[in-house]
Design a protein around this motif. Structure first.
Motif, short mmCIF file in Angstrom:
data_model
loop_
_atom_site.label_atom_id
_atom_site.label_comp_id
_atom_site.label_asym_id
_atom_site.label_seq_id
_atom_site.Cartn_x
_atom_site.Cartn_y
_atom_site.Cartn_z
N UNK A 1 0.81 -1.17 -0.34
CA UNK A 1 0.14 0.37 -0.14
C UNK A 1 0.96 1.28 0.43
N UNK A 2 2.36 1.30 0.56
CA UNK A 2 2.80 2.30 0.53
C UNK A 2 3.57 3.03 -0.71
N UNK A 3 3.98 1.27 -0.97
CA UNK A 3 4.76 1.65 -2.30
C UNK A 3 3.40 1.93 -3.79
N UNK A 4 2.64 2.03 -3.11
CA UNK A 4 1.31 1.70 -4.13
C UNK A 4 1.53 3.57 -4.27
N UNK A 5 0.90 4.38 -3.38
CA UNK A 5 0.57 5.94 -2.84
C UNK A 5 1.84 6.28 -3.45
N UNK A 6 2.61 5.87 -3.57
CA UNK A 6 4.01 6.77 -4.30
C UNK A 6 4.02 6.80 -5.93
N UNK A 7 3.85 5.52 -6.28
CA UNK A 7 3.05 4.86 -7.55
C UNK A 7 2.07 5.73 -8.67
N UNK A 8 1.45 5.85 -7.55
CA UNK A 8 -0.14 6.38 -7.35
C UNK A 8 -0.02 7.79 -8.85
N UNK A 9 0.68 8.48 -9.13
CA UNK A 9 0.69 8.92 -10.29
C UNK A 9 1.13 9.07 -11.69
N UNK A 10 1.70 8.21 -11.28
CA UNK A 10 2.88 7.06 -12.81
C UNK A 10 1.46 5.98 -12.96
N UNK A 11 0.56 6.03 -12.63
CA UNK A 11 -0.26 3.99 -12.62
C UNK A 11 -0.64 5.18 -13.18
N UNK A 12 -1.51 6.37 -12.89
CA UNK A 12 -2.79 7.15 -13.66
C UNK A 12 -1.68 7.80 -15.22
N UNK A 13 -1.06 8.28 -14.81
CA UNK A 13 -0.85 8.76 -16.15
C UNK A 13 -0.62 7.69 -17.50
N UNK A 14 -0.09 6.03 -16.88
CA UNK A 14 -0.07 5.26 -17.91
C UNK A 14 -0.99 4.43 -18.69
N UNK A 15 -2.08 4.40 -17.30
CA UNK A 15 -3.41 4.74 -17.60
C UNK A 15 -4.12 5.07 -18.52
N UNK A 16 -4.38 6.49 -18.43
CA UNK A 16 -4.75 7.98 -19.75
C UNK A 16 -3.97 7.01 -21.00
N UNK A 17 -2.72 7.26 -20.75
CA UNK A 17 -2.13 6.85 -22.36
C UNK A 17 -2.27 5.52 -23.08
N UNK A 18 -2.56 4.77 -22.51
CA UNK A 18 -3.19 3.44 -22.73
C UNK A 18 -3.91 3.57 -22.95
N UNK A 19 -5.44 4.45 -22.43
CA UNK A 19 -7.01 4.54 -22.89
C UNK A 19 -6.94 5.28 -24.56
N UNK A 20 -5.96 6.24 -24.58
CA UNK A 20 -5.91 7.36 -25.81
C UNK A 20 -5.28 6.45 -26.72
N UNK A 21 -4.38 5.69 -26.84
CA UNK A 21 -3.74 5.23 -27.78
C UNK A 21 -4.62 4.02 -28.60
#
Length: 69
Positions: free
Chosen positions: A23-43
């Motif tokens: 959970x602590x590791x995911x909190x630090x990675x949350x912005x990168x995960x959201x950005x990757x999901x948006x990029x993959x959704x668009x592509x």
């Protein structure tokens, strides 16, 4: 009997520590995960035909689905 209780307790403690670490590791990675999901959704959405289809497929629909001229 007592050895199995200890083993179960250690297993639960290890699972708790691993969950807290994840959970602590995911909190630090949350912005990168959201950005990757948006990029993959668009592509992925760009390459697909979003229109309706005729009852019987024609050449135009086939070319739109396959992405060819």
């Amino acid at each position: 009997m007592a050895g199995s209780v200890v083993a179960v307790g250690l297993t639960l403690a290890a699972a708790g520590f691993a969950g807290r670490y994840a959970l602590r590791a995911f909190k630090h990675m949350e912005p990168q995960v959201k950005q990757a999901l948006e990029a993959s959704k668009n592509s992925f959405a760009i390459g697909y035909y979003k229109g309706g289809f005729e009852p019987k497929m024609n050449r135009r629909e086939a070319s739109l689905i396959l992405g060819v001229r």
